[in-house]
Design a protein around this motif. Structure first.
Motif, mmCIF file in Angstrom:
data_model
loop_
_atom_site.group_PDB
_atom_site.id
_atom_site.type_symbol
_atom_site.label_atom_id
_atom_site.label_comp_id
_atom_site.label_asym_id
_atom_site.label_seq_id
_atom_site.Cartn_x
_atom_site.Cartn_y
_atom_site.Cartn_z
ATOM 1 N N GLU A 148 0.812 -1.208 0.000
ATOM 2 C CA GLU A 148 0.000 0.000 0.000
ATOM 3 C C GLU A 148 0.852 1.267 0.000
ATOM 4 N N THR A 149 1.961 1.222 0.704
ATOM 5 C CA THR A 149 2.833 2.390 0.846
ATOM 6 C C THR A 149 4.270 1.898 0.910
ATOM 7 N N VAL A 150 5.178 2.606 0.251
ATOM 8 C CA VAL A 150 6.585 2.234 0.280
ATOM 9 C C VAL A 150 7.415 3.355 0.881
ATOM 10 N N TYR A 151 8.584 2.969 1.400
ATOM 11 C CA TYR A 151 9.534 3.952 1.905
ATOM 12 C C TYR A 151 10.199 4.680 0.748
ATOM 13 N N ARG A 152 10.523 5.939 0.958
ATOM 14 C CA ARG A 152 11.245 6.750 -0.014
ATOM 15 C C ARG A 152 12.561 7.195 0.601
ATOM 16 N N ARG A 153 13.602 7.067 -0.147
ATOM 17 C CA ARG A 153 14.942 7.504 0.239
ATOM 18 C C ARG A 153 15.542 6.575 1.294
ATOM 19 N N GLY A 154 16.845 6.676 1.428
ATOM 20 C CA GLY A 154 17.551 5.936 2.460
ATOM 21 C C GLY A 154 17.653 4.451 2.178
ATOM 22 N N GLU A 155 18.048 3.708 3.196
ATOM 23 C CA GLU A 155 18.305 2.277 3.063
ATOM 24 C C GLU A 155 17.060 1.480 2.686
ATOM 25 N N LEU A 156 15.878 1.988 3.058
ATOM 26 C CA LEU A 156 14.653 1.218 2.847
ATOM 27 C C LEU A 156 13.889 1.648 1.601
ATOM 28 N N GLU A 157 14.491 2.449 0.756
ATOM 29 C CA GLU A 157 13.779 2.982 -0.398
ATOM 30 C C GLU A 157 13.169 1.858 -1.230
ATOM 31 N N GLY A 158 11.869 2.022 -1.519
ATOM 32 C CA GLY A 158 11.167 1.049 -2.336
ATOM 33 C C GLY A 158 10.605 -0.136 -1.584
ATOM 34 N N MET A 159 10.933 -0.260 -0.313
ATOM 35 C CA MET A 159 10.424 -1.377 0.486
ATOM 36 C C MET A 159 9.082 -1.001 1.124
ATOM 37 N N PRO A 160 8.263 -1.998 1.469
ATOM 38 C CA PRO A 160 6.915 -1.693 1.966
ATOM 39 C C PRO A 160 6.921 -1.087 3.364
ATOM 40 N N ALA A 161 6.180 -0.002 3.504
ATOM 41 C CA ALA A 161 5.930 0.566 4.824
ATOM 42 C C ALA A 161 4.587 0.086 5.358
ATOM 43 N N VAL A 162 3.608 -0.035 4.456
ATOM 44 C CA VAL A 162 2.290 -0.587 4.788
ATOM 45 C C VAL A 162 1.956 -1.614 3.725
ATOM 46 N N LEU A 163 1.621 -2.808 4.162
ATOM 47 C CA LEU A 163 1.210 -3.825 3.207
ATOM 48 C C LEU A 163 0.040 -4.604 3.775
ATOM 49 N N ARG A 164 -0.628 -5.322 2.893
ATOM 50 C CA ARG A 164 -1.784 -6.093 3.316
ATOM 51 C C ARG A 164 -1.865 -7.372 2.493
ATOM 52 N N ARG A 165 -2.516 -8.324 3.088
ATOM 53 C CA ARG A 165 -2.854 -9.545 2.361
ATOM 54 C C ARG A 165 -4.317 -9.826 2.671
ATOM 55 N N ASP A 166 -5.154 -9.586 1.709
ATOM 56 C CA ASP A 166 -6.601 -9.696 1.886
ATOM 57 C C ASP A 166 -7.072 -8.737 2.988
ATOM 58 N N ARG A 167 -7.589 -9.286 4.100
ATOM 59 C CA ARG A 167 -8.158 -8.430 5.158
ATOM 60 C C ARG A 167 -7.171 -8.163 6.295
ATOM 61 N N ALA A 168 -5.919 -8.536 6.123
ATOM 62 C CA ALA A 168 -4.906 -8.346 7.171
ATOM 63 C C ALA A 168 -3.905 -7.279 6.738
ATOM 64 N N TRP A 169 -3.802 -6.219 7.543
ATOM 65 C CA TRP A 169 -2.922 -5.090 7.263
ATOM 66 C C TRP A 169 -1.755 -5.088 8.241
#
Length: 655
Positions: A547-568
């Protein structure tokens, strides 16, 4: 089983701690006059009266209490009679020094304050049982008696020798064998293996870090020992008065008690609540505590203590502005309280709490504090027949567990900045600002009645709790989980992968590579918001939705918010506006709607039964749009389509 309704009988209890032993007898009659003037219908007697009742070992001086019980009954004021066991007389510590608790470095906590007792002391328990037995025998049949109040704010820790012996007995009951204890405590680390039970001690001051599971078990033990003290006194009074409810007062979100377990042992769940009047989110903190207490009670509860004005224990003790005392008191009623009480009735002139406010302040009956108390008493009398014993229905649950807190709140963690109560408060604040009413629940409770369940943080989870969460999502529920959840088991053993594999699958996390805690004041940027406190290096599963990814730094492009069906899953704590927006979106998708749409900022809406409470936490007038006509129980007027709320204004509307 008795319950709060047995004491309220269709009314809201109103009053507070009454400490008449601090005053000459002529003041008692003046107090009763003022109580009647203010609409007080309940007072708590005897909380700190042990030395007055038992001035020397075995002596009993009940005459003064007889007079007060009769005086209050004649005035139509009920009595919540307390056992005085939170503050033993000085003679007990002098004659029985083993009753005094010891700190982890061996220092004695002497008499001269309060709560100076060892929960494990046989002598203390013997004296506590004796005074409780005599109080129950003498007053169990008195017509003024409506409820029992055991002890006060159980909060003592003890690392002394008698507590150490009790700790060993507790551990033997829990683990049975030393091998099981050594395994649970991970004593292979740092050569800590025990070859005899006699070598096991409470977590006293070490050269370096303590064993985390030893600390965890000591917290469990302390909660259990204090609960034993409570149950011993409760059982005595219940034997004499099986028809009367029994309570003891919690401190809100105090780390020392497993309050879920304690609540099961109480007829009435009660709490002491002291938000800072200068805190712009004091009302939200109060709402969170009220929601938690209501959930522990599974229905109406008792506000045992609050302040009518300033307290005395903050660095700077601010009074409550005009109208705030009424507003916050009615907020408690809105969120399920059937009793609104204070510490204390008359402000003390001596002692450590002489600058803590009372319902009657140093200014006397002409003072603003007492005049506002009178107004509140009149308001509660109007609401009692309509609000008392009404329940609140919530479609959202917030999960909290003391054992998870105990395991996560120790030294040598990735970040000392992560504080569970602060995280819990942030998530509840997002709901509160969205006017989404929430219950609290234990992670092993039945969650099937909720559309959405939030897990702000549960560092340690049992297998049963994890299975419960999985079953909740399989059953159609929406689960929203925060970072550092499911990291460890009930022994504080880190699970393989740094997070339980079942939870990783649930949320769509293929690998949790690293935790990236943030420094104080540091934020991390995502493509939707700024995160605080924490971030994580996650690799999503193929079927996860990022749903949302990190921008900049070591985590750039990695998920900050993710979900699988009804679990966030949220791997950071979004800043307040972002968290509020995100949870509102998820709630809407889950079919959860606010109590009232389109409210002005600062207006809180709560439904209790068929009553709609509107609480305005601002100073400037606001207008709330309504659908149709409503009767305002406080003013006795009918409002149609809209209502204006003034400074700290409250309306209680019935269709």
């Amino acid at each position: 089983m008795p319950h709060l309704g047995d004491a309220t009988r269709g009314r809201i209890l109103f009053g507070g701690d009454y400490n008449p032993e601090q005053w000459p007898e002529e003041i008692w009659h003046e107090d009763v006059r003022l109580m009647r003037d203010a609409g007080v219908n309940s007072v708590t007697l005897g909380v700190f009266s042990w030395s007055r009742l038992e001035p020397e070992p075995g002596a009993r001086e009940f005459g003064w209490l007889d007079t007060l019980m009769d005086l209050l009954h004649a005035a139509g004021i009920g009595v919540v009679l307390a056992t005085p066991t939170s503050s033993p007389p000085p003679w007990m510590g002098r004659l029985h020094p083993e009753t005094l608790p010891r700190t982890e470095d061996g220092r004695v906590e002497w008499w001269g304050g309060r709560q100076h007792f060892s929960h494990s002391s046989a002598a203390y328990r013997r004296y506590a049982a004796a005074i409780t037995e005599d109080l129950a025998a003498r007053y169990g049949g008195h017509p003024a008696l409506t409820m029992w109040h055991i002890n006060n704010e159980y909060c003592t820790f003890d690392h002394g020798d008698e507590a150490a012996a009790a700790f060993r007995r507790w551990l033997r009951e829990r683990y049975r064998t030393l091998d099981a204890l050594n395994t649970a405590w991970g004593t292979a680390f740092w050569s800590q293996g025990y070859d005899t039970w006699d070598g096991v001690l409470p977590p006293r001051t070490p050269h370096y870090l303590k064993n985390p599971t030893q600390v965890l078990d000591f917290r469990r033990f302390t909660s259990d020992m204090l609960l034993e003290c409570y149950r011993a006194e409760r059982d005595i009074v219940a034997r004499h008065t099986p028809h009367l409810p029994v309570t003891t007062n919690f401190m809100p979100l105090w780390i020392g008690q497993d309050a879920w377990r304690w609540a099961e042992e109480e007829d009435v769940v009660s709490v002491d609540l002291y938000p800072d009047p200068r805190d712009p989110f004091g009302a939200q903190y109060a709402a969170m505590v009220q929601d938690l207490t209501r959930s522990q009670a599974r229905g109406p509860w008792m506000l045992m203590e609050q302040a009518a004005g300033p307290v005395n224990w903050r660095g700077v003790n601010h009074p409550k502005p005009r109208g705030m005392n009424r507003l916050w008191s009615l907020q408690a009623v809105a969120r399920g309280a059937d009793a609104v009480c204070y510490f204390q009735w008359r402000q003390s002139r001596q002692g450590a709490e002489k600058f803590h406010s009372g319902m009657v302040s140093h200014a006397g009956e002409e003072g603003r504090t007492f005049q506002e108390v009178k107004q509140l008493g009149a308001d509660l009398a109007k609401l009692g027949p309509h609000a008392a014993d009404r329940h609140i229905t919530a479609e959202v649950a917030v999960l909290h567990d003391w054992h998870a807190w105990w395991a996560g709140a120790q030294d040598a963690r990735p970040s000392t900045e992560v504080d569970l109560p602060a995280v819990l408060t942030a998530w509840h604040r997002a709901l509160w600002e969205n006017n989404l009413t929430a219950d609290f629940a234990h992670p092993e409770h039945d969650l099937s009645g909720y559309r959405m369940v939030l897990v702000p943080q549960l560092y340690a989870l049992t297998d049963a709790a994890i299975d419960n969460l999985l079953g909740y999502v399989r059953g159609g529920g929406v689960l929203v989980c925060g970072f550092l959840t499911g990291v460890a088991d009930e022994d504080d053993r880190v699970r393989d992968g740094g997070m339980d594999a079942r939870l990783r699958e649930l949320f769509g996390i293929r690998v949790l590579h690293e935790w990236w805690p943030l420094d104080p004041g540091e934020t991390v940027e995502t493509d939707g918001f700024h995160g605080t406190l924490w971030s994580e290096e996650l690799e999503p599963a193929a079927d996860a939705r990022v749903e949302t990814v990190y921008r900049r730094g070591e985590l750039e492009g990695m998920p900050a918010v993710l979900r699988r069906d009804r679990a966030w899953y949220l791997s950071t704590l979004p800043e307040p506006d972002a968290l509020r927006t995100l949870l509102a979106r998820i709630a809407a998708e889950a079919g959860v709607r606010p109590v009232l749409e389109g409210l002005p900022p600062g207006v809180e809406a709560v439904r209790r039964g068929d009553l709609l409470f509107l609480l305005h936490h601002g100073r400037e007038p606001v207008t709330v749009v309504l659908a149709g006509a409503h009767h305002d129980l406080l003013t006795g007027t009918t409002v149609t389509d809209e209502i204006t709320l003034g400074r700290y204004g409250v309306a209680v509307l019935r269709p």
